[in-house]
Design an enzyme around this catalytic site. Structure first.
Site, PDB file in Angstrom:
ATOM      1  N   GLU A   1      38.340  33.328  31.971  1.00 55.25           N
ATOM      2  CA  GLU A   1      37.841  31.952  32.109  1.00 55.25           C
ATOM      3  C   GLU A   1      36.544  32.031  32.900  1.00 55.25           C
ATOM      4  OE1 GLU A   1      38.989  29.284  30.798  1.00 55.25           O
ATOM      5  OE2 GLU A   1      40.975  29.894  30.129  1.00 55.25           O
TER       6      GLU A   1
ATOM      7  N   CYS B   1      32.952  24.764  36.996  1.00 50.33           N
ATOM      8  CA  CYS B   1      32.604  25.488  35.765  1.00 50.33           C
ATOM      9  C   CYS B   1      32.231  24.519  34.659  1.00 50.33           C
ATOM     10  CB  CYS B   1      33.756  26.394  35.348  1.00 50.33           C
ATOM     11  SG  CYS B   1      35.310  25.518  35.158  1.00 50.33           S
TER      12      CYS B   1
HETATM   13  P1  NAD Z   1      33.146  35.975  40.876  1.00 54.52           P
HETATM   14  O1  NAD Z   1      33.156  36.521  39.504  1.00 54.52           O
HETATM   15  O2  NAD Z   1      32.103  36.428  41.800  1.00 54.52           O
HETATM   16  O3  NAD Z   1      34.529  36.247  41.619  1.00 54.52           O
HETATM   17  C1  NAD Z   1      35.763  35.812  41.074  1.00 54.52           C
HETATM   18  C2  NAD Z   1      36.872  36.690  41.634  1.00 54.52           C
HETATM   19  O4  NAD Z   1      36.722  38.009  41.137  1.00 54.52           O
HETATM   20  C3  NAD Z   1      36.894  36.810  43.153  1.00 54.52           C
HETATM   21  O5  NAD Z   1      38.234  36.769  43.592  1.00 54.52           O
HETATM   22  C4  NAD Z   1      36.277  38.177  43.387  1.00 54.52           C
HETATM   23  O6  NAD Z   1      36.685  38.792  44.588  1.00 54.52           O
HETATM   24  C5  NAD Z   1      36.816  38.947  42.201  1.00 54.52           C
HETATM   25  N1  NAD Z   1      36.042  40.127  41.820  1.00 54.52           N
HETATM   26  C6  NAD Z   1      34.715  40.353  41.947  1.00 54.52           C
HETATM   27  N2  NAD Z   1      34.380  41.542  41.422  1.00 54.52           N
HETATM   28  C7  NAD Z   1      35.522  42.093  40.936  1.00 54.52           C
HETATM   29  C8  NAD Z   1      35.824  43.298  40.256  1.00 54.52           C
HETATM   30  N3  NAD Z   1      34.887  44.194  39.964  1.00 54.52           N
HETATM   31  N4  NAD Z   1      37.094  43.530  39.887  1.00 54.52           N
HETATM   32  C9  NAD Z   1      38.081  42.623  40.152  1.00 54.52           C
HETATM   33  N5  NAD Z   1      37.849  41.458  40.809  1.00 54.52           N
HETATM   34  C10 NAD Z   1      36.578  41.189  41.189  1.00 54.52           C
HETATM   35  O7  NAD Z   1      33.112  34.380  40.676  1.00 54.52           O
HETATM   36  P2  NAD Z   1      33.023  33.280  41.818  1.00 54.52           P
HETATM   37  O8  NAD Z   1      31.632  33.272  42.353  1.00 54.52           O
HETATM   38  O9  NAD Z   1      34.173  33.396  42.753  1.00 54.52           O
HETATM   39  O10 NAD Z   1      33.266  31.930  40.973  1.00 54.52           O
HETATM   40  C11 NAD Z   1      32.261  31.201  40.378  1.00 54.52           C
HETATM   41  C12 NAD Z   1      32.230  31.451  38.885  1.00 54.52           C
HETATM   42  O11 NAD Z   1      33.500  31.178  38.318  1.00 54.52           O
HETATM   43  C13 NAD Z   1      31.265  30.539  38.154  1.00 54.52           C
HETATM   44  O12 NAD Z   1      30.569  31.292  37.186  1.00 54.52           O
HETATM   45  C14 NAD Z   1      32.175  29.541  37.481  1.00 54.52           C
HETATM   46  O13 NAD Z   1      31.632  28.938  36.337  1.00 54.52           O
HETATM   47  C15 NAD Z   1      33.356  30.381  37.153  1.00 54.52           C
HETATM   48  N6  NAD Z   1      34.528  29.537  36.965  1.00 54.52           N
HETATM   49  C16 NAD Z   1      35.097  29.447  35.732  1.00 54.52           C
HETATM   50  C17 NAD Z   1      36.174  28.595  35.532  1.00 54.52           C
HETATM   51  C18 NAD Z   1      36.837  28.466  34.191  1.00 54.52           C
HETATM   52  O14 NAD Z   1      37.970  28.034  34.159  1.00 54.52           O
HETATM   53  N7  NAD Z   1      36.190  28.789  33.090  1.00 54.52           N
HETATM   54  C19 NAD Z   1      36.679  27.861  36.598  1.00 54.52           C
HETATM   55  C20 NAD Z   1      36.065  27.986  37.831  1.00 54.52           C
HETATM   56  C21 NAD Z   1      35.005  28.828  38.015  1.00 54.52           C
END
Ligand code: NAD
Length: 519
Positions: free
Chosen positions: A237, A271
């Site tokens: 997502e 998002c």
């Molecule tokens: P992010 O990708 O930086 O981090 C998300 C999660 O992934 C965090 O818990 C982080 O610690 C973890 N993570 C980071 N690198 C990783 C790796 N290599 N392996 C495993 N886990 C890892 O995203 P963010 O900044 O926390 O969130 C914002 C983003 O999320 C925006 O792009 C937003 O659009 C998206 N988002 C999508 C939805 C949806 O349902 N489509 C909902 C909310 C947010």
């Protein structure tokens, strides 16, 4: 959040004060976490579903009791106003539990399906079997809902779960862990790992049976790559750049109010935020003037009287500033808000709600996910043109169409390449747990909520039952003498007007040959 020896210090993004210290999960404990999860699965997956749902109900009632306390924790950790924590993070989570309690038994019980005539004498079923250990990785913008909804669906379906909430909002991670503890879930059924990307990556490497990821496209691709190497099924997502299309016959006041809330709620860190608005030229000026006026009347702060809280993640402030500067350098006009140079974001992270006009698709603000309270508005002339504008994006999460002509709205909606479209509304599909949720293009792979919210966490198993009394089947050996009979059987069966008497005779002939002894 900053790392201090073996503790993580947590600072409020709205006040800059230190609000907590968190003990991160050591990397070396990962094998133990998985072992515990796999062990707990043996019992949890064998509990009757109603017993598993009983635990979910206990959690729901606990959350109802502690609603204000949870809202406080979310607001402190994210800098969002408390009403947004309540309405958009806590309520959808509790509502998801109610939905699961009501529908899971039916959705997950095996279903009988039709068996075609050619397979006469057999019965067919679909069974759902939990996958094992599900790994849920969640972001910081709705830190409760986006972790809890997949966790709860996975648990109800009989899986055990390892959750890694965002390191940006660790207080909510601890709050969720405590809720499950207090609700009395059996040990190992749901475990929380607290920490950052290294911890997330290390947990991903340990071959969970399913990965449910919500976050950025960049991280989603990295996780997808690791998962593909092990053929681990995933739901991704990811981000969005959602368009809003306002037609000349829309209720303009409603459209402006919708744009305002859709773009600025949660400081634009949604998002499915409205990230770009296209307005039909005859009403463009009026729309922009009203939008500007209403934007000026919004209040920023984190008191109950305020509308827009602070940004949550300092690094996101830089991304928003970069998009805004790029747009201003390319000729965009500030209708409300200020240039990033005037933002006063020292220890706190408030960005004033910002409206831009004179924008075009060469600007980052119209192409990349901004994830902040900045709304660019652009005029359009024809339906074809605006559909092309809306679809000219790498993303495809959500979109909205505003008009009083429902037929026109549906015609446009059907051409938009997005996971959801709202008509005369914004964001709201996510609040209906009967609807699928997910994105097209770079916005993600897979859907959850609805029936698939439970089914993705199961192996979908086809079962076909034969009574076992016949000694053989017509398609089994020997083949001799069967080709022309099968040819005739199929030509009749699949013809425009099958002759069922002939079908019966030919079928019996084939049975006879199958039963006959070879000389
Ligand atoms: P992010 O990708 O930086 O981090 C998300 C999660 O992934 C965090 O818990 C982080 O610690 C973890 N993570 C980071 N690198 C990783 C790796 N290599 N392996 C495993 N886990 C890892 O995203 P963010 O900044 O926390 O969130 C914002 C983003 O999320 C925006 O792009 C937003 O659009 C998206 N988002 C999508 C939805 C949806 O349902 N489509 C909902 C909310 C947010």
């Amino acid at each position: 959040m900053e790392e201090l020896n073996d503790k993580l210090e947590v600072f409020s993004p709205a006040t800059g004060e230190k609000i907590a210290e968190i003990v991160p999960t050591p990397l070396k404990s990962i094998p133990h976490i998985y072992k515990k999860s796999r062990h707990a699965f043996l019992t949890w997956s064998n509990l009757p579903i109603n017993e598993r749902l009983h635990y979910l109900k206990r959690l729901r009632l606990l959350m109802v009791e502690k609603m204000d306390e949870i809202a406080e924790a979310i607001s402190k950790d994210t800098g969002k106003v408390k009403i947004e924590a309540l309405v958009a993070d806590i309520m959808p989570t509790i509502d998801a539990i109610k939905h699961i309690e009501k529908h899971a038994v039916k959705v997950l019980s095996g279903q009988k399906v039709t068996t075609p005539l050619l397979l006469i004498g057999k019965k067919s079923y679909v069974h759902y079997m939990p996958r094992g250990t599900v790994f849920v990785i969640s972001p910081w913008n709705y830190p409760l809902q986006l972790a809890m909804v997949p966790i709860l669906n996975a648990l109800a379906a009989g899986n055990t779960v390892i959750a890694k909430p965002s390191e940006v909002t660790p207080l909510v991670g601890v709050c969720m862990e405590n809720l499950f503890l207090e609700a009395g879930f059996p040990e190992g059924t749901i475990q929380f790992a607290h920490g950052g990307k290294e911890l997330g990556a290390a947990l991903t490497e340990q071959k969970p049976d399913y990965i449910f990821f919500t976050g950025s496209v960049r991280t989603g691709k990295m996780i997808g790559e690791v998962a593909a190497k092990q053929l681990i099924p995933t739901t991704l997502e990811l981000g969005g750049k959602d368009p809003m299309i306002v037609l000349r016959d829309a209720n303009l006041e409603r459209a402006v109010n919708g744009a305002l809330w859709g773009a600025f709620t949660n400081s634009g860190q949604v998002c499915m935020s409205v990230e770009r608005v296209y307005v039909e030229r005859p009403v463009y000026k009026e729309f922009l003037a009203l939008l500007k006026e209403k934007t000026m009347s919004l209040r920023q702060g984190i008191q109950l009287k305020d509308d827009i809280g602070s940004m949550t993640f300092p690094a996101q402030v830089d991304i928003v500033a970069g998009h805004l500067e790029d747009a201003l350098n390319k000729g965009a006009v500030l209708e409300a808000g200020t240039s990033p140079k005037e933002w006063n974001t020292g220890q706190t992270h408030f960005i004033p709600p910002t409206i831009l006009s004179n924008v075009d698709h060469s600007m980052k603000i119209m192409k990349e996910e901004t994830f902040g309270p900045v709304l660019p508005v652009m005029p359009f002339d024809t339906e074809e043109e605006v559909v092309a504008f809306a679809n000219e994006s790498e993303y495809g999460l959500n979109s909205s169409v505003w008009t009083l002509d429902e037929e026109k709205a549906i015609r446009i909606a059907s051409q938009l390449i997005t996971g959801a479209v709202t008509i005369n509304d914004v964001l709201i599909t996510v609040a209906n747990h009967h609807l699928p949720f997910g994105g097209a293009k770079q916005s993600g792979i897979g859907r959850y909520h609805g029936e698939q919210g439970l089914k993705i966490f199961c192996h979908e198993k086809a079962i076909m039952i034969d009574k076992g009394k016949k000694n053989t089947e017509i398609q089994w050996y020997p083949y001799e003498g069967k080709y022309t009979r099968f040819l005739s059987l199929f030509q009749n069966y699949f013809s425009a007007k099958p002759n069922w008497v002939k079908f019966g005779q030919e079928y019996l002939q084939l049975i006879k040959i199958s039963k006959g002894k070879r000389k």
